[in-house]
Motif scaffolding. Structure first.
Motif, mmCIF file in Angstrom:
data_model
loop_
_atom_site.group_PDB
_atom_site.id
_atom_site.type_symbol
_atom_site.label_atom_id
_atom_site.label_comp_id
_atom_site.label_asym_id
_atom_site.label_seq_id
_atom_site.Cartn_x
_atom_site.Cartn_y
_atom_site.Cartn_z
ATOM 1 N N ALA A 6 -0.840 32.177 43.066
ATOM 2 C CA ALA A 6 -1.732 31.241 43.742
ATOM 3 C C ALA A 6 -0.903 30.126 44.357
ATOM 4 C CB ALA A 6 -2.739 30.658 42.756
ATOM 5 N N SER A 7 -1.210 29.777 45.574
ATOM 6 C CA SER A 7 -0.496 28.661 46.186
ATOM 7 C C SER A 7 -1.448 27.495 46.417
ATOM 8 C CB SER A 7 0.171 29.082 47.502
ATOM 9 O OG SER A 7 -0.779 29.312 48.520
ATOM 10 N N SER A 8 -0.862 26.321 46.487
ATOM 11 C CA SER A 8 -1.651 25.110 46.705
ATOM 12 C C SER A 8 -0.754 24.067 47.369
ATOM 13 C CB SER A 8 -2.227 24.587 45.384
ATOM 14 O OG SER A 8 -1.193 24.376 44.437
ATOM 15 N N GLU A 9 -1.377 22.955 47.740
ATOM 16 C CA GLU A 9 -0.627 21.898 48.402
ATOM 17 C C GLU A 9 -0.870 20.586 47.680
ATOM 18 O OE1 GLU A 9 -2.239 21.299 52.342
ATOM 19 O OE2 GLU A 9 -4.219 21.919 51.672
ATOM 20 N N GLN A 10 -0.082 19.588 48.021
ATOM 21 C CA GLN A 10 -0.309 18.264 47.452
ATOM 22 C C GLN A 10 -1.672 17.769 47.929
ATOM 23 O OE1 GLN A 10 1.902 16.968 45.143
ATOM 24 N NE2 GLN A 10 2.556 19.092 45.430
ATOM 25 N N GLY B 44 -7.802 23.174 45.387
ATOM 26 C CA GLY B 44 -8.140 24.545 45.031
ATOM 27 C C GLY B 44 -6.990 25.463 45.367
ATOM 28 N N TYR B 45 -6.941 26.561 44.655
ATOM 29 C CA TYR B 45 -5.909 27.539 44.882
ATOM 30 C C TYR B 45 -6.309 28.528 45.973
ATOM 31 C CZ TYR B 45 -3.575 26.603 40.354
ATOM 32 O OH TYR B 45 -2.914 26.050 39.295
ATOM 33 N N THR B 46 -5.292 29.072 46.638
ATOM 34 C CA THR B 46 -5.447 30.278 47.427
ATOM 35 C C THR B 46 -4.690 31.369 46.685
ATOM 36 O OG1 THR B 46 -5.572 29.050 49.506
ATOM 37 C CG2 THR B 46 -5.057 31.399 49.639
ATOM 38 N N PHE B 47 -5.404 32.404 46.291
ATOM 39 C CA PHE B 47 -4.808 33.482 45.522
ATOM 40 C C PHE B 47 -4.417 34.649 46.411
ATOM 41 C CE2 PHE B 47 -5.191 32.767 40.963
ATOM 42 C CZ PHE B 47 -6.089 31.721 40.875
ATOM 43 N N GLY B 48 -3.374 35.363 45.978
ATOM 44 C CA GLY B 48 -3.078 36.656 46.570
ATOM 45 C C GLY B 48 -3.940 37.718 45.915
ATOM 46 N N SER B 49 -3.783 38.946 46.388
ATOM 47 C CA SER B 49 -4.574 40.052 45.839
ATOM 48 C C SER B 49 -3.997 40.587 44.532
ATOM 49 C CB SER B 49 -4.677 41.183 46.853
ATOM 50 O OG SER B 49 -5.463 40.773 47.953
ATOM 51 N N GLY B 50 -2.795 40.115 44.194
ATOM 52 C CA GLY B 50 -2.242 40.484 42.900
ATOM 53 C C GLY B 50 -1.355 41.713 42.914
ATOM 54 N N THR B 51 -0.587 41.835 41.849
ATOM 55 C CA THR B 51 0.211 43.039 41.578
ATOM 56 C C THR B 51 -0.320 43.647 40.281
ATOM 57 O OG1 THR B 51 2.221 42.230 42.643
ATOM 58 C CG2 THR B 51 2.471 43.948 40.958
ATOM 59 N N ARG B 52 -0.728 44.891 40.372
ATOM 60 C CA ARG B 52 -1.211 45.597 39.172
ATOM 61 C C ARG B 52 -0.018 46.230 38.496
ATOM 62 N NH1 ARG B 52 -5.221 45.275 35.879
ATOM 63 N NH2 ARG B 52 -6.685 45.203 37.620
ATOM 64 N N GLY C 207 2.003 26.183 54.780
ATOM 65 C CA GLY C 207 1.666 24.779 54.519
ATOM 66 C C GLY C 207 1.550 24.450 53.053
ATOM 67 N N HIS C 208 1.559 25.447 52.200
ATOM 68 C CA HIS C 208 1.484 25.230 50.754
ATOM 69 C C HIS C 208 2.883 25.190 50.161
ATOM 70 C CE1 HIS C 208 -2.934 26.725 50.098
ATOM 71 N NE2 HIS C 208 -2.836 25.711 50.941
ATOM 72 N N ASP C 209 3.099 24.261 49.198
ATOM 73 C CA ASP C 209 4.434 24.102 48.645
ATOM 74 C C ASP C 209 4.497 24.368 47.139
ATOM 75 O OD1 ASP C 209 4.256 20.416 48.735
ATOM 76 O OD2 ASP C 209 3.068 21.922 47.665
ATOM 77 N N THR C 210 3.373 24.647 46.549
ATOM 78 C CA THR C 210 3.308 24.865 45.106
ATOM 79 C C THR C 210 2.819 26.272 44.824
ATOM 80 O OG1 THR C 210 2.796 22.515 44.769
ATOM 81 C CG2 THR C 210 2.311 24.021 42.947
ATOM 82 N N VAL C 211 3.502 26.949 43.905
ATOM 83 C CA VAL C 211 3.135 28.326 43.546
ATOM 84 C C VAL C 211 2.889 28.400 42.044
ATOM 85 C CG1 VAL C 211 3.922 30.705 43.405
ATOM 86 C CG2 VAL C 211 4.406 29.374 45.457
ATOM 87 N N SER C 212 1.768 28.990 41.696
ATOM 88 C CA SER C 212 1.417 29.198 40.292
ATOM 89 C C SER C 212 1.247 30.689 40.054
ATOM 90 C CB SER C 212 0.115 28.479 39.939
ATOM 91 O OG SER C 212 0.214 27.096 40.210
ATOM 92 N N TRP C 213 1.617 31.126 38.857
ATOM 93 C CA TRP C 213 1.470 32.538 38.487
ATOM 94 C C TRP C 213 0.488 32.646 37.327
ATOM 95 C CZ3 TRP C 213 3.563 36.756 40.896
ATOM 96 C CH2 TRP C 213 4.588 36.533 41.826
ATOM 97 N N TYR C 214 -0.363 33.660 37.428
ATOM 98 C CA TYR C 214 -1.347 33.919 36.391
ATOM 99 C C TYR C 214 -1.295 35.394 36.003
ATOM 100 C CZ TYR C 214 -3.678 29.401 37.013
ATOM 101 O OH TYR C 214 -3.967 28.055 37.038
#
Lengths: 112, 113
Positions: free
Chosen positions: A92-96, A100-108, A28-35
């Motif tokens: 992190a993904s989010s919607e219109q 707030g973001y939903t984050f993944g657990s990350g890649t080390r 359901g989320h259409d936006t992806v952000s990278w940190y």
């Protein structure tokens, strides 16, 4: 309902190599952000993708590039790796109607 | 330039007490502010969003205040538990349009039994 999925979880690369990290957003989320998050610091914004285009970009060099696919999944590519690129990379993904973001657990990523 | 400051020193408190974490920002007029919790080796988890026209917001044992005059948010955890031990991050949107967030450095909370 699966949240944000990132792969791989850990990665070791040699200086100068290239790496690709992958992210599947929450349903359901259409936006992806990278940190990028260095040890002991807060996450630093790299870029954000929406409708398969880079919408915003943080203060990162062109060695960092990305892509978003029609199914909203995304890739982060880093070329010519430096030792300083060693960090936890978070998707992190989010919607219109952003709440707030939903984050993944990350890649080390470790660059040696 | 925009700047977000959180106390980089760990906050150590006794179980049952109220933990109070501070987030200060400069050169911002954010429409809202968010708080996240992050456990070691994991991604941050969204906790609360407070808008500029809201002075206070509560969720179970959590309370957040937002003072746009002082440019400060306070994050309180009442009746703290060892399971509350984590790093807490505040985050704000930039002054320009878009829903990306800028994060503070986080404050580590340690709740001792």
């Amino acid at each position: 309902d699966a949240g944000v999925t990132q792969s791989p979880t850990h990665l070791i690369k040699t200086r100068g190599q290239q790496v690709t990290l992958r992210c599947s957003p929450k349903s359901g989320h259409d936006t992806v952000s990278w940190y990028q998050q260095a040890l002991g610091q807060g996450p630093q914004f790299i870029f954000q993708y929406y409708e398969e285009e880079e919408r915003q970009r943080g203060n990162f060099p062109d060695r960092f590039s990305g892509h978003q696919f029609p199914n909203y999944s995304s890739e982060l590519n880093v070329n010519a790796l430096l030792l300083g690129d060693s960090a936890l990379y978070l998707c992190a993904s989010s919607e219109q109607g952003f709440r707030g973001y939903t984050f993944g657990s990350g890649t080390r990523l470790t660059v040696v | 330039s925009q700047k977000i400051e959180q106390n980089s020193e760990a906050l150590n408190i006794q179980e049952g007490k109220t933990a109070t974490l501070t987030c200060n920002y400069t050169n911002y007029s954010p429409a809202y502010l968010q708080w996240y919790r992050q456990d070691p080796g994991r991604g941050p988890v969204f906790l609360l969003l407070i808008r500029e026209n809201e002075k206070e917001k509560r969720k179970e044992r959590l309370k957040v205040t937002f003072d746009t005059t002082l440019k400060q948010s306070l994050f309180h955890i009442t009746a703290s538990q060892p399971a509350d031990s984590a790093t807490y991050l505040c985050a704000l949107p930039p002054g320009n349009a878009g829903n990306m967030l800028t994060f503070g450095g986080g404050t580590r909370l340690m709740v001792k039994p």
